[in-house]
Design an enzyme around this catalytic site. Structure first.
Site, PDB file in Angstrom:
ATOM      1  CE1 TYR A 144      -3.585   2.559   0.613  1.00 49.09           C
ATOM      2  CE2 TYR A 144      -2.342   3.214   2.378  1.00 49.09           C
ATOM      3  CZ  TYR A 144      -3.460   3.369   1.595  1.00 49.09           C
ATOM      4  OH  TYR A 144      -4.257   4.725   1.543  1.00 49.09           O
ATOM      5  CG  ASP A 239       5.697   3.673   0.930  1.00 51.49           C
ATOM      6  OD1 ASP A 239       5.841   4.400   1.676  1.00 51.49           O
ATOM      7  OD2 ASP A 239       4.514   3.465   0.565  1.00 51.49           O
ATOM      8  CE  LYS A 267       0.960   5.200   8.367  1.00 50.92           C
ATOM      9  NZ  LYS A 267       1.039   4.054   7.115  1.00 50.92           N
TER      10      LYS A 267
HETATM   11  C1  LIG Z   1       0.173   4.602   5.687  1.00 51.11           C
HETATM   12  C2  LIG Z   1       0.901   4.396   4.549  1.00 51.11           C
HETATM   13  C3  LIG Z   1       0.955   5.286   3.532  1.00 51.11           C
HETATM   14  C4  LIG Z   1      -0.103   6.534   3.270  1.00 51.11           C
HETATM   15  O1  LIG Z   1       0.296   7.344   4.197  1.00 51.11           O
HETATM   16  P1  LIG Z   1      -1.043   8.327   4.387  1.00 51.11           P
HETATM   17  O2  LIG Z   1      -0.349   9.217   5.714  1.00 51.11           O
HETATM   18  O3  LIG Z   1      -1.908   7.671   5.237  1.00 51.11           O
HETATM   19  O4  LIG Z   1      -1.590   9.035   3.339  1.00 51.11           O
HETATM   20  C5  LIG Z   1       1.884   5.095   2.244  1.00 51.11           C
HETATM   21  N1  LIG Z   1       2.865   3.985   2.168  1.00 51.11           N
HETATM   22  C6  LIG Z   1       2.708   3.190   3.431  1.00 51.11           C
HETATM   23  C7  LIG Z   1       3.707   1.974   3.439  1.00 51.11           C
HETATM   24  C8  LIG Z   1       1.946   3.409   4.463  1.00 51.11           C
HETATM   25  O5  LIG Z   1       2.133   2.444   5.522  1.00 51.11           O
END
Ligand SMILES: *Cc1c(COP(=O)(O)O)cnc(C)c1O
Length: 430
Positions: A144, A239, A267
């Site tokens: 994701y 990511d 985060k």
């Molecule tokens: C949470 C998450 C996102 C998205 O971040 P948001 O602040 O919710 O837009 C993207 N990549 C990874 C790996 C994530 O865990």
């Protein structure tokens, strides 16, 4: 468990907010019942509107690595408050946090602050496309990367929990430029790259996946991606929105020893405030406007309150690196206890775990990609979730999520969790 106030709020919420929530997984659809409306949180504990108390194993989906309402971060925010909430002009803390990130994450030479992980990944692929002059990207099934159009193809987290892996509203043209491969399958990536010679701008991956549950890269897999990207002039994007500052001061890349060209963060970087960032090699980041031609902007980007929280948490982590061994030991202890309980009950469930990230999958096969993650017994997971919740343990309401430990989880609390786990497992396997 008393639940009347949350139930009431949820009914009202559903009238004015789609599904009653501002982010889908919160709705408890995969586990049944209504979501709890949280009133406050402190340290390892959450309190809902009905005054139930829970031990936290999700921590706002990652950011609250030091537990809730941490003094250090709260003070930094309080000190910043009286200087206005936003300037829309450069400020000192933006320089300080950029210097700190560049110092902590060696592959990042320049960084741009944004307001969420989604913005970070969307911007990163735009920059990779602008830099390489190519259009297609490769992502991995079950990973994701936020809700950008390009990423809602075989996406994990909420997308899979809701059973809509491919969202309506994503234009076919955009979807066509996203190629997907199974996680941990280097040959599939080689084939895609061969078939799309000189068309791939970027490979984006969670170097440790957390959004199909916790799934680790096999030895050599990330190295293999690095090699392909070097040979084919493809930008390798890690990511690390979840794993960044979670697995080490320099994220998963610090633990696994593979250097990406670009990194996306979120985060933990905001300590609970809405913050994201993307960065990487200077040569690539110099393409970003106004240094270069690739446009990306934000009215509230680098917001002074958010930067104060981010600076406070990153500074704390950097000056207290023992946080990581403490978190890792506590997580080892917890998982050891949970496994032992399972063994005594004759249950064989797969635990995936690295640092302070872990998932217990309701299957006994090894989970190394999305296909194997989906072998989990989701009905059993839902029963387990409810059994744990009724014993005061707050977990992610989906099998396809990683759980997190914060520094507020003491050995006594870990023992409480293990006890609740043991009783819950007995209950649902009766
Ligand atoms: C949470 C998450 C996102 C998205 O971040 P948001 O602040 O919710 O837009 C993207 N990549 C990874 C790996 C994530 O865990």
């Amino acid at each position: 468990m008393k639940n009347t106030k949350s139930a009431e709020l949820f009914l009202k919420a559903k009238e004015v907010i789609p599904g009653g929530v501002n982010s889908p997984v919160r709705a408890f659809r995969a586990v049944g019942g209504n979501p709890l409306f949280i009133k406050k949180a402190k340290g390892a504990y959450l309190y809902d509107e009905d005054d139930n108390q829970f031990i936290e194993l999700i921590n706002s989906w990652g950011p609250m690595i030091l537990g809730h309402a941490n003094e250090v971060i709260e003070k930094a925010v309080r000190d910043a408050l009286s200087n206005s909430l936003s300037f829309g002009a450069p400020s000192r803390k933006e320089v300080e946090i950029a210097e700190l990130i560049v110092d902590m994450v060696p592959s990042v030479e320049m960084v741009r602050m944004v307001n969420s992980g989604t913005e970070a990944t969307m911007s990163a692929i735009r920059v990779a496309r602008g830099y390489t002059g190519k259009e297609k990207i490769i992502k991995f099934e079950g990973c994701y990367h936020g809700h950008g159009d390009s990423f809602l193809i075989a996406a994990g987290s909420g997308a899979v929990t809701m059973g809509v892996p491919d969202s309506p509203g994503v234009p076919q043209g955009v979807a066509n430029d996203t190629l997907t491969a199974p996680y941990n399958d280097i040959n599939a990536v080689k084939l895609l790259v061969e078939k799309n010679k000189n068309k791939i701008a970027a490979i984006i991956i969670e170097p440790v996946a957390g959004n199909m549950g916790c799934v680790l890269p096999k030895p050599g897999f990330l190295e293999g991606l690095r090699e392909i990207c070097d040979q084919e002039n493809i930008v390798l994007i890690f990511d690390e929105v979840m794993s960044g500052f979670r697995l080490s001061l320099s994220g998963a890349q610090g633990v696994l020893g593979v250097k990406p060209d670009m990194t996306t963060m979120g985060k933990i970087i905001g300590g609970g405030m809405p913050v994201g960032a993307y960065g990487g090699k200077k040569e690539i980041m110099q393409k970003v406007s106004p240094a270069g031609p690739v446009y990306q902007a934000g009215t509230l980007s680098g917001n002074p309150i958010a930067m104060s929280a981010g600076l406070a948490i990153l500074t704390y982590l950097k000056s207290n690196p023992s946080v990581y061994s403490q978190l890792n030991n506590q997580t080892d202890y917890l998982i050891h206890g949970m496994r032992k309980a399972n063994n005594l009950l004759g249950l064989d469930y797969t635990f995936n775990h690295i640092g302070s990230m872990f998932t217990m999958f309701f299957t006994n096969i090894g989970v190394h990609d999305f296909e194997t993650a989906k072998k989990s017994d989701l009905a059993k997971f839902a029963e387990y979730f409810q059994a744990m919740l009724s014993r005061g343990i707050y977990m992610a309401p989906s099998q396809f999520e990683s759980l997190f430990i914060s520094t507020a989880i003491t050995t006594e609390l870990a023992d409480e969790i293990i006890h609740a786990h043991t009783e819950s497992m007995k209950q649902i396997h009766n």
